[in-house]
Design an enzyme around this catalytic site. Structure first.
Site, short mmCIF file in Angstrom:
data_model
loop_
_atom_site.label_atom_id
_atom_site.label_comp_id
_atom_site.label_asym_id
_atom_site.label_seq_id
_atom_site.Cartn_x
_atom_site.Cartn_y
_atom_site.Cartn_z
N PHE A 1 -5.55 0.93 3.33
CA PHE A 1 -4.96 -0.17 4.09
C PHE A 1 -4.82 0.28 5.53
CE2 PHE A 1 -1.60 2.39 2.32
CZ PHE A 1 -0.66 2.50 3.32
N GLY B 1 0.82 -1.21 0.00
CA GLY B 1 0.00 0.00 0.00
C GLY B 1 0.85 1.26 0.00
N LYS B 2 1.88 1.28 0.84
CA LYS B 2 2.78 2.43 0.89
C LYS B 2 3.54 2.58 -0.43
CE LYS B 2 3.70 2.44 5.87
NZ LYS B 2 4.77 2.39 6.90
N ASP C 1 8.06 6.25 8.49
CA ASP C 1 7.47 5.56 9.63
C ASP C 1 6.19 6.30 9.91
OD1 ASP C 1 7.55 3.36 11.37
OD2 ASP C 1 8.06 4.68 13.04
N SER C 2 5.14 5.56 10.02
CA SER C 2 3.83 6.19 10.17
C SER C 2 2.95 5.35 11.07
CB SER C 2 3.17 6.38 8.80
OG SER C 2 3.14 5.15 8.10
#
Length: 198
Positions: free
Chosen positions: A156, A17-18, A73-74
């Site tokens: 997502f 997804g990313k 980073d999330s």
């Protein structure tokens, strides 16, 4: 295929997804290549903050490929839960997105109104090489609240539960184009592009 004049950028992620979102937004500026295409494994995220984890991942990809790397980073932050899922967003339940969503709903079951407020955060980092002392760093936030039941088939992570401020639809009901314009990752990516072009 990207023109030869475009710089190569390794995406330090295995999250499909990313990678899709990065490619949609950054593909006009860089030749995008996921680290998995180069046999680069994931690295342990041992940082205490989102920016530390992003730097760890970018440095790892740079070192393994010899190319510039982008890492993010999330996560989802629910202040009423003390900031959880936070840094552990992807590993909240230990069993993937669907189980993560179920655990979040369970933990938020007693909460209502403003106590269901939440925000997504994304911190993005670009390193030119593993020892780059001047990383490009951008942050984006997306405020909203957590619904009591999932809705939508897009996105997502926690998108089926996340209702952005000003929206009646859940994040998983937005088109990719709509999400990229207003999401935490979309905002951070736009900031990163401006920094790279400065």
């Amino acid at each position: 295929m990207a023109p030869p004049s475009m710089p190569r950028l390794i995406i330090a992620s295995h999250n499909k997804g990313k990678i899709r979102e990065f490619t949609e937004i950054l593909g006009h500026h860089w030749e995008i290549s996921p680290q998995g295409d180069h046999g680069v494994p994931e690295v342990a995220e041992t940082g205490a903050t989102f920016v530390e984890n992003a730097l760890i991942k970018a440095r790892h990809a740079c070192r393994a490929t010899g190319c510039a790397a982008l890492a993010d980073d999330s996560g989802l932050v629910v202040p009423t839960l003390g900031g959880d899922p936070g840094l552990r967003s992807a590993r909240y339940s230990g069993n993937g997105d669907q189980a993560n969503n179920a655990l979040l709903l369970e933990n938020m079951a007693p909460l209502s109104g403003a106590d269901r407020s939440a925000f997504y955060i994304a911190v993005l980092v670009i390193l030119q090489h593993a020892d780059d002392p001047t990383p490009l760093i951008a942050e984006g936030r997306w405020s909203g609240s957590i619904a009591t039941a999932p809705r939508g088939d897009g996105g997502f992570g926690y998108d089926p539960l996340f209702i952005p401020d000003g929206e009646s639809r859940h994040a998983a009901e937005l088109t990719a184009e709509e999400k990229n314009l207003i999401s935490h990752r979309g905002k951070a990516l736009m900031g990163l592009i401006k920094l790279a072009q400065a």
